[in-house]
Design a protein around this motif. Structure first.
Motif, PDB file in Angstrom:
ATOM      1  N   GLU A 117       0.817  -1.207   0.000  1.00 25.32           N
ATOM      2  CA  GLU A 117       0.000   0.000   0.000  1.00 25.32           C
ATOM      3  C   GLU A 117       0.852   1.258   0.000  1.00 25.32           C
ATOM      4  N   ASP A 118       1.915   1.269   0.797  1.00 29.73           N
ATOM      5  CA  ASP A 118       2.778   2.461   0.855  1.00 29.73           C
ATOM      6  C   ASP A 118       3.390   2.761  -0.511  1.00 29.73           C
ATOM      7  N   ALA A 119       3.765   1.708  -1.229  1.00 29.91           N
ATOM      8  CA  ALA A 119       4.358   1.903  -2.553  1.00 29.91           C
ATOM      9  C   ALA A 119       3.334   2.453  -3.541  1.00 29.91           C
ATOM     10  N   VAL A 120       2.089   1.986  -3.444  1.00 30.97           N
ATOM     11  CA  VAL A 120       1.037   2.484  -4.332  1.00 30.97           C
ATOM     12  C   VAL A 120       0.761   3.953  -4.033  1.00 30.97           C
ATOM     13  N   ARG A 121       0.733   4.295  -2.755  1.00 29.62           N
ATOM     14  CA  ARG A 121       0.483   5.697  -2.381  1.00 29.62           C
ATOM     15  C   ARG A 121       1.639   6.599  -2.808  1.00 29.62           C
ATOM     16  N   ALA A 122       2.860   6.079  -2.768  1.00 29.75           N
ATOM     17  CA  ALA A 122       4.034   6.905  -3.068  1.00 29.75           C
ATOM     18  C   ALA A 122       4.338   7.001  -4.552  1.00 29.75           C
ATOM     19  N   GLY A 128      -7.717   4.525  -8.629  1.00 33.40           N
ATOM     20  CA  GLY A 128      -9.094   4.427  -8.170  1.00 33.40           C
ATOM     21  C   GLY A 128      -9.706   3.081  -8.480  1.00 33.40           C
ATOM     22  N   LEU A 129     -10.723   2.738  -7.711  1.00 35.41           N
ATOM     23  CA  LEU A 129     -11.430   1.473  -7.918  1.00 35.41           C
ATOM     24  C   LEU A 129     -12.908   1.645  -7.592  1.00 35.41           C
ATOM     25  N   LEU A 144      -7.458   6.123  -3.997  1.00 32.81           N
ATOM     26  CA  LEU A 144      -6.697   5.685  -2.839  1.00 32.81           C
ATOM     27  C   LEU A 144      -6.564   6.790  -1.794  1.00 32.81           C
ATOM     28  N   ASP A 145      -6.441   8.037  -2.252  1.00 36.73           N
ATOM     29  CA  ASP A 145      -6.304   9.128  -1.284  1.00 36.73           C
ATOM     30  C   ASP A 145      -7.606   9.413  -0.527  1.00 36.73           C
ATOM     31  N   MET A 147      -9.247   6.717   0.757  1.00 30.08           N
ATOM     32  CA  MET A 147      -9.328   5.555   1.641  1.00 30.08           C
ATOM     33  C   MET A 147      -8.443   5.769   2.869  1.00 30.08           C
ATOM     34  N   GLU A 148      -8.897   5.268   4.009  1.00 30.47           N
ATOM     35  CA  GLU A 148      -8.059   5.302   5.200  1.00 30.47           C
ATOM     36  C   GLU A 148      -6.816   4.453   4.976  1.00 30.47           C
ATOM     37  N   LYS A 149      -5.705   4.888   5.537  1.00 30.77           N
ATOM     38  CA  LYS A 149      -4.477   4.116   5.414  1.00 30.77           C
ATOM     39  C   LYS A 149      -4.681   2.725   6.029  1.00 30.77           C
ATOM     40  N   GLY A 150      -4.130   1.753   5.330  1.00 30.40           N
ATOM     41  CA  GLY A 150      -4.246   0.380   5.803  1.00 30.40           C
ATOM     42  C   GLY A 150      -5.458  -0.365   5.288  1.00 30.40           C
ATOM     43  N   THR A 151      -6.267   0.291   4.446  1.00 28.11           N
ATOM     44  CA  THR A 151      -7.504  -0.359   3.967  1.00 28.11           C
ATOM     45  C   THR A 151      -7.456  -0.749   2.492  1.00 28.11           C
TER      46      THR A 151
END
Length: 450
Positions: A117-122, A128-129, A144-145, A147-151
């Protein structure tokens, strides 16, 4: 000058998602880099890998992926027969009734291994989905931005939960299921983030497609013309084939190869296609004026034109959702012959190689000997409607290749001399247009069977 954002939109379709990976491979090799990525169901899973840039890992994964790596079900990894596939479907039906769908814990473990997830955010690429919340089928189309982190894994599992065959995913107390119930090809979601050039990969899977009617949005589609298999059955051999087909379709989209069903090298291709079309029109012209009619009447030029129009309409509609320019319609004649004789769509051909391979496939085919009754019906004097119904009934149990070779034999007989052409032969052309046009093409390739 304002830059127009490009979006890659990946549709849902379960195991057919291997096709998307092949397209991605072709795009990546030629420098295509999207500004935005959106996806539904398996398109969301592939999309997360696209954002991370994990092409080789994704290809390797699909080449080993089996159904039990996605769902906790007892399904054989290699379903060779229709009986095997029907048995597998009964397993999914049983899970749907007993447990409200198959357990997707194996898929969660798999996603945790491949998606960070961190790599996708960075990555700097908006991702989007789409998913849908029960019980009211409330759509959740989000990036993704949002969504809550970790979800992220939760939302990926939700988007790909093909309910009722697969269990839904609980997020914030609500059960979420496959986003295809709202938008299986989320172009609209990409446009909402400013995308104006869309490249959408449509897997022709069950689901809702929402139309975007913005004249400022340019939409291109890449879509398969071959059967990619059952959406719930994950099989490495099928995935390997789908990746290869997707790869060639991607290269055709980029203009590297010509063709729709098959990939053709450009060298001498269009010159040969033009010759084939001219020869076919000549052959139609040779056949139709010599048709026997009651009372000895000739077939008028109007009838010839009607026959040509009928075949042109059939050729124009041969591919799903395609609107080929008139110049390209000659490709259809060549490719329908290849499909009829089961030529390999994962190979790149020159037009000379293709025709040589087609000749070999024709010669290797052992013709069905049970065509006598069909032959008799078409030669009979019964009314055309009755003849058509009876011929179609008899043809259901016949191999289309056998019908094609039988028609080829009859066409060659009519063109070998000055004999008149029986009306039933043209009637057969209207009943079996694909087989008839292929027979015409085979006659052009080899006027005699010697």
């Amino acid at each position: 000058m304002k830059v127009r954002k490009k979006a890659l939109v990946l549709g849902g379709g379960g195991s057919r998602g291997s096709y998307e990976v092949g397209v991605w491979q072709a795009l990546n090799e030629h420098g295509y880099r999207p500004d935005i990525v959106t996806g539904t169901s398996v398109g969301a899973l592939n999309g997360a890998m696209v954002v991370q840039g994990k092409l080789e890992e994704t290809i390797a994964l699909w080449r080993t992926l089996t159904t039990d790596m996605v769902m906790d079900v007892d399904v054989k990894p290699d379903l060779k027969t229709m009986t095997d596939q029907l048995t597998a479907m009964s397993v999914f039906a049983r899970e749907a009734i007993k447990n409200r769908g198959a357990d997707t814990t194996p898929l969660r473990r798999l996603l945790a291994q491949y998606i960070e997830e961190d790599a996708v955010r960075a990555a700097g690429i908006p991702f989007g989905l789409v998913t849908v919340a029960l019980p009211h089928l409330k759509p959740r189309a989000l990036f993704l931005d949002e969504m809550e982190k970790g979800t992220l894994l939760d939302y990926l599992l939700a988007s790909s939960a093909f309910f009722p065959a697969m269990q839904g995913q609980t997020i914030h107390g609500a059960v979420h299921i496959d986003g295809g119930y709202y938008d299986n090809l989320p172009i609209e979601l990409a446009v909402s983030r400013g995308a104006r050039e869309i490249l959408a990969i449509d897997l022709h899977a069950p689901g809702v497609h929402r139309r975007v009617r913005d004249p400022d949005v340019e939409i291109h589609r890449i879509e398969p013309e071959w059967d990619l298999g059952n959406v719930l059955i994950f099989d490495p051999k099928t995935a390997e084939r789908n990746i290869a087909i997707g790869y060639l379709d991607g290269l055709k989209y980029l203009g590297v190869y010509d063709g729709v069903l098959y990939a053709f090298q450009n060298r001498d291709f269009w010159d040969r296609i033009s010759m084939i079309v001219a020869d076919l029109l000549t052959l139609i012209g040779e056949l139709t004026p010599r048709v026997i009619l009651p009372g000895g009447w000739d077939v008028s030029e109007l009838s010839v034109a009607r026959l040509r129009t009928y075949f042109l309409r059939h050729v124009s509609g041969y591919y799903r959702y395609k609107r080929l320019p008139r110049r390209q319609l000659g490709i259809v004649i060549v490719e329908m012959a290849g499909r009829l004789f089961q030529m390999d769509p994962t190979h790149v051909y020159t037009i000379q190689d293709f025709e040589a391979t087609l000749r070999t496939a024709v010669r290797r085919y052992v013709a069905d000997t049970a065509l006598e009754e069909l032959d008799a019906v078409l030669r009979s004097s019964m009314p055309l409607r009755e003849k058509t119904e009876r011929a179609l009934e008899l043809s259901r149990n016949q191999d289309a290749r056998g019908i094609c070779l039988w028609l080829t034999r009859e066409i060659r007989r009519c063109t070998s001399g000055t004999s008149q052409v029986p009306l039933w032969l043209l009637a057969a052309g209207r009943i079996f247009p694909t087989e008839f046009l292929t027979a015409m093409y085979l006659t052009v390739l080899e006027p005699s069977a010697d």
